[in-house]
Design an enzyme around this catalytic site. Sequence first.
Site: not given
Length: 193
Positions: A112, A114, A150
């Site tokens: 991911n 972020h 996260d």
Amino acid sequence: MVQSTGPKKIKSAVFISGTGSNLRSLIQFSKKNNSPISIDLIISDNPKAKGLKFGKIFKISKKVFNYDHKIIAEKKIISELKNKNIKLICLAGFMKILSKDFIKSFKGKILNIHPSLLPKYKGLDTHQRAMSNREKYSGCTVHLVNSRLDSGKIILQKKVKISKSETVKSLAKKVLIQEHKLYPKAIRKVFSL
Ligand code: GRF
């Protein structure tokens, strides 16, 4: 004459919900001869995601899944990923949280990006929060996805300076430019480990 197709690339899927500027940069990266990945599938929960247009432009299959029932949506996504033999998932502005079971079935294979220097500012409104806290720096992070939001292992980060005249909009733009460089770099790093 038979042309060499080079070493096989890792089949990857990119998950998006919006603009898809990271998707575009990942596609451009994947087309380089020495890129370790190819992008074979674009997945979205949002039929109006602007980034879906890159499927058409770059001739990559795209699929939109209705998320009214998350478990059903994820089951369908998993079967699509297996069908296409996808080995890496890159989340790029995907606004749904993946279930623990989903993450387990692709353990260590989901990345991911972020828009903050994690572990600071997990979740939404990162730029607003960084500026309200008068941070001198912000940035972006590519990390592995685990079951906590996260919080997976950090692969790479890039710092940017917050200037005196910065606005949330200008900071978002500045960070996004770095995101486009950081995601490909992080993918290279993952496959060179
Ligand atoms: C990026 O800032 C990314 O870090 C965050 O969502 C935004 C997506 O932008 N997760 P885009 O759709 O790639 O343009």
